[in-house]
Structures are given as structure tokens and as C-alpha cells.
Design an enzyme around this catalytic site. Sequence first.
Site, PDB file in Angstrom:
ATOM      1  N   SER A   1      -5.125  -0.136  -6.404  1.00 47.56           N
ATOM      2  CA  SER A   1      -4.023  -1.057  -6.669  1.00 47.56           C
ATOM      3  C   SER A   1      -2.841  -0.685  -5.791  1.00 47.56           C
ATOM      4  CB  SER A   1      -3.622  -0.982  -8.140  1.00 47.56           C
ATOM      5  OG  SER A   1      -2.951   0.243  -8.371  1.00 47.56           O
ATOM      6  N   LYS A   2      -1.796  -1.495  -5.909  1.00 51.95           N
ATOM      7  CA  LYS A   2      -0.591  -1.291  -5.100  1.00 51.95           C
ATOM      8  C   LYS A   2      -0.057   0.135  -5.218  1.00 51.95           C
ATOM      9  CE  LYS A   2       1.341  -5.902  -4.972  1.00 51.95           C
ATOM     10  NZ  LYS A   2       2.174  -6.814  -5.687  1.00 51.95           N
ATOM     11  N   ARG A   3      -0.271   0.709  -6.366  1.00 45.80           N
ATOM     12  CA  ARG A   3       0.168   2.090  -6.596  1.00 45.80           C
ATOM     13  C   ARG A   3      -0.388   3.030  -5.519  1.00 45.80           C
ATOM     14  NH1 ARG A   3      -1.837   5.479  -9.962  1.00 45.80           N
ATOM     15  NH2 ARG A   3      -3.537   4.102 -10.568  1.00 45.80           N
TER      16      ARG A   3
END
Length: 464
Positions: free
Chosen positions: A245-247
Amino acid sequence: MTRRVRTRIAPSPTGFLHLGTARTALFSWAFARHHGGDFILRIEDTDVARSTQEAVDQIIAAMQWLELDYDEGPFYQMKRLDRYREVIAKMLVEGSAYHCYCTPEELDAMREAQRARGEKPRYDGRWRPEPGKQLPEVPQGVPAVIRFRNPVDGEVTWNDMVKGPITISNRELDDLIISRPDGTPTYNFCVVVDDWDMQISHVIRGDDHVNNTPRQINILRALGAELPEYGHVPMILGPDGDKLSKRHGAVSVMQYEEGGYLPEAMLNYLARLGWSHGDDELFGRDQLVAWFDGHHLARSPAQWDAAKLNWVNAHVIKGMPDEALASGVVRQFALRGVSLSVDERLKRMCAVFKDRCATLAELADWLGMYFLDIKPRDEDLAAHVTATVRPALQSLRDRLADIDWDKGTIAAAMKETLSTHGLKMPQLAPALRVLVCGRAQTPSIDAVLELFPRELVLLRLQGA
Ligand code: GLU
């Protein structure tokens, strides 16, 4: 294979093209190309609240960048609503779908009661027509949903291209809502009609869709449609083992384009995330197509490895013609608001620096010394531009002012300066680099210097 191979990628335009979707697209595309079949782009835009044209444009741009050319489409589900309604009408007539007038409150109460009895909540079939069964009286003012009449007995089995045989008992499956109270068809139903109409032979998609597959198979059977093969590809995980994910950094394909990655490298790296061809790590588009026969898809999730992508990208950069590298660098500078054009000098710069770069952004960082102001670090100045070296820098500057401007003559001027001042190259070269290039390390300094305009070198050496 008797049936013509037709695959599709069916992104929902609620955001950019995610790496996971790009990989699914790549597998679907490569499989179709391997078999000389067709690859189709379908935009699943029935989530009207979250779908945007901008996202559609981005998805198409990303597909173009990766050169995943599609033979048909883009098809938009929102333009096919009449077709879905037509199929639903036919199913109502044939008895494979029926109206259900349960209110949300009734459904809640149904689930509550089931939970209280320790049962799994599911639709209890109260509006499902059965031979000899008396249906409730149609209530006033309750808009109906339409449900699919799922078989109650037996099971659904398919031989998944990735996961092998999967069997789900029909007892596990509810009578799925295929049309909402406002008459819009639901996601699972649109997918089925599309895959049927578009004669999709192989559905390759993320394994978050595995639970949809038995429902979709049942509907396809009810429609008398030929079933596609299914392949459910495991998720891509981040380095910490959670879903990517963007994380974890960039997950949008186009962010990689902006970051100076090459489509060949993305393609190569994405293909290896969840698929293998022996020990081959580096390969091109044509090889991928030649090898990608739908076998050797990994059952366990792959982990995103930024260092490995960089390694692949560096390899692609090393093998690229200077002309193409220069175009890439022009694009990188454009992203930084600097306008350049491809010329001989820029091509030579690329040739000198390309071996040290994992991305075109890094290459542009290096070439910044030619086109932007430099800011040598104080510690580099203090360490290298010492009192011992300064006089030599001045006399080198004088020599450089009046020689032929090429690598060999520049190197000769440096040698003369060294011998006049009794210095060694490791004293002079770093000082020169810091002052002219803004950093203490560069490729061979004579090759780097000859690509500067002489005046700029003289200017940067002024007051050394
Ligand atoms: N629209 C779905 C998604 O973006 C894909 C559905 C499918 O491939 O069947 O996840």
C-alpha cells in the site's frame, strides 16, 4: 486449446493504476499474446460515486506507458446498463432470478435471529420461488431487489490456473442480489455478463476475487454460457508482509514513470513477482511473451523489493541507446521545470554517467551539474579545496582558458599542472570536482569536464 484465447483487464477507475492491477494486466496481456489471442480493456465504472474520468485517463496512460496494447476497448460498464437489464429480464422469465421485497429492517432482523441461533447469517430465501411454495404477499411501497436463484445442492469446482482445484459448496452461497432497488445491476453480475459477451476465455485477476468466482460460475451456467478458465494471482506484499500500500511507497505505475523507471524494467520486474521461468531474472518483452504460457504462476504472495527493481532498472539503463536515455533525461528535467533538448552533447553525457544510475531521475541528478547551479558542501570544500591545492587550481584555470577543448588536451593540462606544483592526481581531481561538479566523486574528470562549456568551468574555478 480449442477456444480462442481472450483475456481482459477490468480496472475500476477509482484511482491510478495500482502495481497489483498492472501486474494482473501484464499477465493477462502476455498470456493473450503468447497464444496469439486478444486482450481487452474494460473499465468497471459502476461505482459512480468513486469513478472519475481522470482515473480512466491515468489507467490508459499507464497501460500505454507499459505498452500493454489492447485489441478491444476500453469498454465502459456504465454504457452497458441496457444490456445488463436485458439479461436480468430474461433470467426473471426463465426463473433463474426473482424479485425480493425484504426491507433492510427485515434483513437485519433475519441476520440477528440467525446469529442468536448460532448460525451463519445468510438470506433465508423467503422470496425464492419453489414449486408448490406460497410466496408472501407483495408489500406496498417496497422497491424490490432482484436475486439470483443460486443452486442449493451440489458444489462449484474449478481448476484454478494458479491455485489448482477449488471446490465451494453451494450451501455456502447466498442468493446474490444482481439488481439493486433503484434498478442498477451489481458488480458481480456485470462482470459475468461482460465476460460472457466479450467471450473471455481466461480470467486472470487478484485473489481478492476468489470468493466471487463460484457465484459468477453459477450465474454463467444459468445463462448457458461457456465458462472461462480462472487464475487468481496472490496479492503483492510490502517488505513488512502486509498488503502493498501507499505506506510502503509508490504504488501507482505512473509514479514510477516519473521516478525515472523504464517500462521494460517495470515489465520485467512485475512479471517476476508471482511468475518464474527457471532462474531467469532479466528478460525482455518478447521473451516474456514467448515464455508466458500460464504455467509457473506462484501460489504464495510475492514481496515488493525496491532494491531488486532498481537493479533491473539499472540493467535496462546500461543497455539503452544514448539517444533514448537522453530523451528520458529531457523528460526528467521537464518534470523539474527545466527545458532541454536531445543533442549530441546530452547523449555523450548520458554515456558518461549511465553506469552509476539506477533510474533516469538519478541520471538527471548527475547531469544537473551541467544545467543547474551547483552547491558544493562545506565539508567537501574544506576537505579538498585546501591551501596546498589552490595555487594549482588557479594555474590549471589559466591553462584551460587557452587549450583545445577536448578530453585528451584537458588531461594533458592537468598532468602539466601536477608536475609544476609537485602534486598528485588524488589531490587535484577531487578539488576540481567539488568546485566544478559540486561533488567530490564523478566519472573520469577529463571526460566530465569536456562536456562543460569552457566558460562555465572557468567561472566555477574563479577565486578557487
Ligand atoms: N474491477 C475489479 C477490480 O478492479 C476486477 C474484476 C475482475 O477482474 O473480475 O478489482
